[in-house]
Design a protein around this motif. Structure first.
Motif, PDB file in Angstrom:
ATOM      1  N   ASP A  29      -0.448  -6.702 -11.793  1.00 43.62           N
ATOM      2  CA  ASP A  29       0.981  -6.518 -12.023  1.00 43.62           C
ATOM      3  C   ASP A  29       1.420  -5.105 -11.659  1.00 43.62           C
ATOM      4  N   ALA A  30       0.594  -4.133 -11.993  1.00 41.11           N
ATOM      5  CA  ALA A  30       0.923  -2.732 -11.671  1.00 41.11           C
ATOM      6  C   ALA A  30       0.953  -2.505 -10.164  1.00 41.11           C
ATOM      7  N   LEU A  31       0.018  -3.127  -9.454  1.00 37.32           N
ATOM      8  CA  LEU A  31      -0.011  -2.989  -7.995  1.00 37.32           C
ATOM      9  C   LEU A  31       1.242  -3.573  -7.350  1.00 37.32           C
ATOM     10  N   LEU A  32       1.648  -4.749  -7.818  1.00 41.40           N
ATOM     11  CA  LEU A  32       2.783  -5.438  -7.206  1.00 41.40           C
ATOM     12  C   LEU A  32       4.098  -4.695  -7.424  1.00 41.40           C
ATOM     13  N   LYS A  33       4.116  -3.744  -8.360  1.00 43.17           N
ATOM     14  CA  LYS A  33       5.310  -2.933  -8.581  1.00 43.17           C
ATOM     15  C   LYS A  33       5.411  -1.776  -7.585  1.00 43.17           C
ATOM     16  N   GLU A  34       4.287  -1.504  -6.917  1.00 46.04           N
ATOM     17  CA  GLU A  34       4.288  -0.409  -5.946  1.00 46.04           C
ATOM     18  C   GLU A  34       5.000  -0.829  -4.665  1.00 46.04           C
ATOM     19  N   LYS A  35       5.703   0.125  -4.068  1.00 46.99           N
ATOM     20  CA  LYS A  35       6.527  -0.161  -2.894  1.00 46.99           C
ATOM     21  C   LYS A  35       5.709  -0.641  -1.689  1.00 46.99           C
ATOM     22  N   GLY A  36       4.534  -0.076  -1.469  1.00 50.19           N
ATOM     23  CA  GLY A  36       3.746  -0.408  -0.276  1.00 50.19           C
ATOM     24  C   GLY A  36       2.807  -1.582  -0.427  1.00 50.19           C
ATOM     25  N   VAL A  37       2.784  -2.237  -1.600  1.00 50.01           N
ATOM     26  CA  VAL A  37       1.878  -3.366  -1.845  1.00 50.01           C
ATOM     27  C   VAL A  37       2.654  -4.668  -1.784  1.00 50.01           C
ATOM     28  N   LYS A  43      -2.974  -6.593  -0.015  1.00 50.07           N
ATOM     29  CA  LYS A  43      -2.215  -6.589   1.235  1.00 50.07           C
ATOM     30  C   LYS A  43      -1.113  -5.528   1.145  1.00 50.07           C
ATOM     31  N   MET A  44      -1.160  -4.570   2.092  1.00 44.97           N
ATOM     32  CA  MET A  44      -0.173  -3.491   2.113  1.00 44.97           C
ATOM     33  C   MET A  44       0.845  -3.723   3.223  1.00 44.97           C
ATOM     34  N   GLU A  45       1.984  -3.145   3.027  1.00 45.58           N
ATOM     35  CA  GLU A  45       3.034  -3.177   4.039  1.00 45.58           C
ATOM     36  C   GLU A  45       3.715  -1.812   3.992  1.00 45.58           C
ATOM     37  N   THR A  46       3.146  -0.880   4.729  1.00 40.47           N
ATOM     38  CA  THR A  46       3.574   0.516   4.603  1.00 40.47           C
ATOM     39  C   THR A  46       3.343   1.268   5.900  1.00 40.47           C
ATOM     40  N   ASP A  47       4.071   2.361   6.059  1.00 38.10           N
ATOM     41  CA  ASP A  47       3.868   3.246   7.209  1.00 38.10           C
ATOM     42  C   ASP A  47       2.944   4.403   6.866  1.00 38.10           C
ATOM     43  N   ASP A  48       2.587   4.502   5.594  1.00 40.11           N
ATOM     44  CA  ASP A  48       1.719   5.591   5.151  1.00 40.11           C
ATOM     45  C   ASP A  48       0.510   5.003   4.422  1.00 40.11           C
ATOM     46  N   LEU A  49      -0.454   4.519   5.220  1.00 38.17           N
ATOM     47  CA  LEU A  49      -1.636   3.869   4.634  1.00 38.17           C
ATOM     48  C   LEU A  49      -2.438   4.792   3.715  1.00 38.17           C
ATOM     49  N   PRO A  50      -2.733   6.044   4.124  1.00 39.41           N
ATOM     50  CA  PRO A  50      -3.542   6.919   3.244  1.00 39.41           C
ATOM     51  C   PRO A  50      -2.914   7.110   1.865  1.00 39.41           C
ATOM     52  N   ALA A  51      -1.596   7.317   1.824  1.00 34.59           N
ATOM     53  CA  ALA A  51      -0.933   7.544   0.538  1.00 34.59           C
ATOM     54  C   ALA A  51      -0.961   6.287  -0.333  1.00 34.59           C
ATOM     55  N   THR A  52      -0.717   5.129   0.301  1.00 33.81           N
ATOM     56  CA  THR A  52      -0.750   3.873  -0.453  1.00 33.81           C
ATOM     57  C   THR A  52      -2.151   3.588  -0.965  1.00 33.81           C
TER      58      THR A  52
END
Length: 797
Positions: free
Chosen positions: A469-477, A626-635
């Protein structure tokens, strides 16, 4: 006489410094390449030979009688049965290995755990350096042995004996009772911590847990004897139809075995043949270079030879002189090669992804073979020029006539064509290998492999829900799932069975996953529904707490568990409609959908039948994010921080899914690295050899060029004249190797079930590369001579 020959040799070397440097540099490059490849090939051939009983140890493998498939998956009780039934078997063991991160005194270590039996030490030679008595090894379930290297890392400056290790969440710690020697790098398995196996050795083909199994034959026993006695046991122990056993020699595993479930990625014997051939070809190019340059240089020494013959020098004395001169080059090159090879071997190891040092390959065998090759090639390279030069006739040489020297005509052309044929062949092979690797990298595997982070295997608890649940709240996840699917290694399990009255053996890979697995990996549902669309009635079997169901009622609910089949599985079971109930071996439930074939294993093999089982409450397995982000290292840092927050007591390792899959093609990546390095060396050797030949040709044609300039020839005309013959030779060289290259690349590509289609472009590119380099080499050297003033050249005529 020897001293005089030596003095003359050094004077000639000093006088012709440019040519001498080219010859010496060419020899160093060629011999260094050969010694490097010899060291690598010997290292690969040395796998598992350190064990005292290596020649009597065999790994069990099952094979279908039609010879199509081999596997090490079999019931764990196979060894025990064979020990009881076949007296020629002295002992046996099985072992399973898995890699996990563990925490020791607040330091994280990534370790390989080996689960095996006490008889392991009766088969494999691994010394006990400290601790428990040999007869008590691996007798207790919560005792562990650690390698000397791990003990030194984890407990610096203190003894590891008596310390404890926690290998699983909420499990009883293991007590370290002994320290064992490190498993050599040339081994098909490795481990840091060894514990007693908890496998139940039962011989049941309908449902089993598998692990690689090994047997030790008594001295003088032939494997054929054991296999002959097994024939009468197949029926007794209800082996499936068309299944027999095969004994794989321990020392053959690394280069000859490519079954599913290998403990570590193996190499391939065909690559040893390829590398040996490449080494031989590189050596040939270096030798041919030396011969070409030596014979070409003889044009300037024809008068010296004539005078010596007039003064009474015999052919034998002249041969000794020229052989001595040649061996000076080879001795100097050998000395330099063994100086630089100390640093080159680790560099080659890094390029190939092998942690190998000079001390591990520097032995008497490696030195002997390398020196034998150098001495033999030195004799071949020196003998021909010595024969040619010593046979020159004094009457001709003193008149300045050298037309009969083979180096001036067809023989030189044959050698140049031969050199560029080898180079073109290596270039074509390199281009095809990298095209196939690019195809593998870009091929649609039936699931999304980009921007997906995967953890190592973990047995978690109900905290996983909060973590998800905590992960799914993150913008890049975008999505989170957990399953038994271990990318590139295993789908999670294998179910095999035979139906009553049917001799066909069915085998199905099985994946156990939660509701979001399909969404996270973007596996397409072709027909029916995904797990996330399962109905409340289908999910009822997973929510039966407090309902007071009988065991029979619970069983009936479980038989309707939702199942997804890939296309290969549906075809194998002849299932064409969804909502079909399946009762076959370990495959029991209701098929709610069909998914596209997805290949989580090697593209060498065809997609296997796969069944996906729903386990909505599971907290054990590999976590996929599964990520969806332009900043992989930060995510990624955010995900790792959340893991640490929710599971401070669980050490895990995060890795991208595409990196997992890349490991499947280590052998091919190594092959490509070898080819690109040595194709470059071959081209380089050809170019410097060509440079030397052009140098001597221009010396012979200086006056001809001057006369042509006086008669009105332009710069372009003269460059065309100088390049014409060499361009023709390069074209001939490429045409010669085309059929050979075609056969070789087709043979290699046939090892992949999914591969690129044949294309002529690698051949075209190889030819263009050779042509461009040839024209550049010839033109750069020719320009200096062409630009000379005809007056300076012809003023003494």
């Amino acid at each position: 006489m020897f001293r005089i020959n030596l003095k003359i040799a050094f004077r000639n070397i000093w006088k012709n410094r440019l040519t001498a440097s080219i010859k010496l540099f060419g020899l160093i490059a060629g011999l260094a390449s050969v010694v490097l490849l010899v060291a690598y090939v010997l290292f690969e051939l040395s796998y598992d030979r350190q064990h005292v009983n290596a020649d009597r140890i065999y790994r069990l493998q099952v094979v279908q009688t039609d010879g199509e498939n081999e596997s090490i998956h079999m019931p764990s009780g196979m060894v025990e049965m064979m020990k009881q039934e076949i007296p020629e078997i002295e002992n046996g063991t099985y072992l399973s290995i898995y890699e996990i991160p563990i925490l020791v005194d607040k330091n994280t270590f990534k370790v390989k755990i080996v689960r095996t039996t006490a008889s392991f030490f009766d088969l494999f030679t691994l010394p006990l350096k400290e601790g428990t008595d040999r007869n008590r090894v691996l007798k207790e379930p919560k005792e562990a042995l650690v390698s000397a290297a791990f003990a030194k890392q984890a407990f610096p400056g203190q003894s590891a004996i008596g310390k404890t290790l926690s290998l699983n969440l909420n499990s009883t710690p293991y007590l370290i009772t002994g320290i064992i020697g490190d498993i050599p790098k040339a081994s098909h398995f490795h481990g840091d911590i060894m514990v007693k196996s908890n496998l139940n050795p039962v011989l049941n083909w309908r449902g089993y847990t598998s692990a690689p199994q090994y047997i030790l034959l008594k001295k003088g026993t032939s494997p054929a004897t054991v296999l002959a006695k097994m024939k009468s046991l197949y029926k007794k122990y209800q082996f499936p139809e068309k299944i027999t056993l095969k004994l794989m020699p321990l020392t053959d595993i690394h280069l000859h075995s490519h079954t599913s479930g290998e403990l570590e990625p193996n190499s391939d014997i065909k690559y040893i043949y390829i590398f040996s051939i490449v080494a031989f070809l590189i050596l040939l190019i270096a030798v041919v270079n030396f011969i070409n340059l030596t014979v070409a240089a003889s044009l300037k020494r024809s008068k010296e030879i004539g005078v010596k013959k007039v003064l009474g020098a015999s052919m034998r004395q002249l041969k000794v002189q020229f052989l001595s001169e040649s061996y000076i080059y080879f001795i100097a090159a050998t000395f330099v090669v063994f100086l630089i090879i100390i640093d080159l071997i680790p560099l080659l190891g890094n390029r190939l992804g092998i942690d190998i040092t000079f001390s591990e390959v520097f032995n008497l065998k490696m030195i002997s073979i390398s020196l034998a090759i150098i001495i033999l090639s030195g004799f071949i390279a020196a003998f021909y020029p010595a024969m040619v030069l010593s046979r020159m006739m004094p009457a001709d040489t003193l008149k300045g006539y050298t037309g009969h020297i083979p180096g001036k005509g067809g023989f030189k052309k044959i050698l140049v064509v031969f050199q560029f044929s080898i180079s073109a062949l290596l270039i074509v092979c390199t281009l095809v290998i990298y095209s196939q690797l690019k195809y593998i990298s870009n091929k649609n595997l039936g699931f999304d492999k980009d921007q997906i982070l995967v953890t190592s295997y973990n047995m978690l608890d109900n905290r996983f829900t909060g973590f998800k649940d905590a992960l799914l709240k993150e913008k890049g996840v975008k999505s989170v799932s957990i399953s038994t699917f271990n990318p590139g290694v295993s789908y999670g399990g294998t179910s095999s069975w035979t139906n009553d009255g049917d001799t066909t053996r069915y085998e199905m890979e099985t994946v156990y996953c939660d509701l979001d697995f399909m969404k996270t990996l973007d596996i397409k549902v072709l027909k029916g529904r995904s797990f996330s669309e399962a109905t409340p009635a289908e999910l009822k079997a997973f929510n039966t707490e407090g309902l007071g169901l009988t065991e029979k009622e619970q069983r009936e609910l479980e038989l309707r568990n939702p199942i997804l089949l890939n296309e290969a599985a549906a075809k194998s079971l002849d299932i064409k409609r969804i909502d079909t109930l399946v009762y076959a071996g370990g495959l029991q439930g209701k098929v709610i959908g069909l998914v596209g074939d997805f290949n989580g294993m090697s593209l060498h093999n065809k997609v296997k039948p796969v069944a996906l089982f729903l386990q909505p409450k599971t907290t054990s397995g590999y976590t996929y994010v599964k990520m969806e982000t332009d900043d992989l290292p930060a995510t990624r840092k955010t995900i790792e921080a959340l893991w640490q927050k929710h599971f401070p007591d669980v050490i895990t390792e995060f890795q991208f899914l595409d990196q997992y899959l890349e490991k499947l093609y280590l052998s091919e990546i190594r092959l490509g690295s070898i080819f690109i390095i040595f194709a470059g060396i071959a081209i380089f050797l050809c170019c410097i050899g060509l440079f030397g030949i052009v140098y001597y040709e221009l010396e012979q044609k200086t006056k001809e060029i001057a006369i042509r300039k006086v008669l009105g020839a332009s710069l372009n005309d003269l460059l065309k004249l100088m390049n014409k013959n060499f361009v023709i030779m390069v074209l001939i060289a490429n045409v010669i190797i085309w059929p050979i290259a075609y056969l070789l690349i087709n043979k290699w590509l046939s090892t992949f079930y999914y591969r690129i289609s044949f294309s002529y472009w690698p051949f075209v590119w190889a030819m263009l590369i050779c042509l461009v380099l040839t024209v550049l080499t010839v033109s750069l050297k020719a320009l200096r001579t062409i630009k000379k003033s005809p007056v300076d050249t012809l003023k003494y005529e």
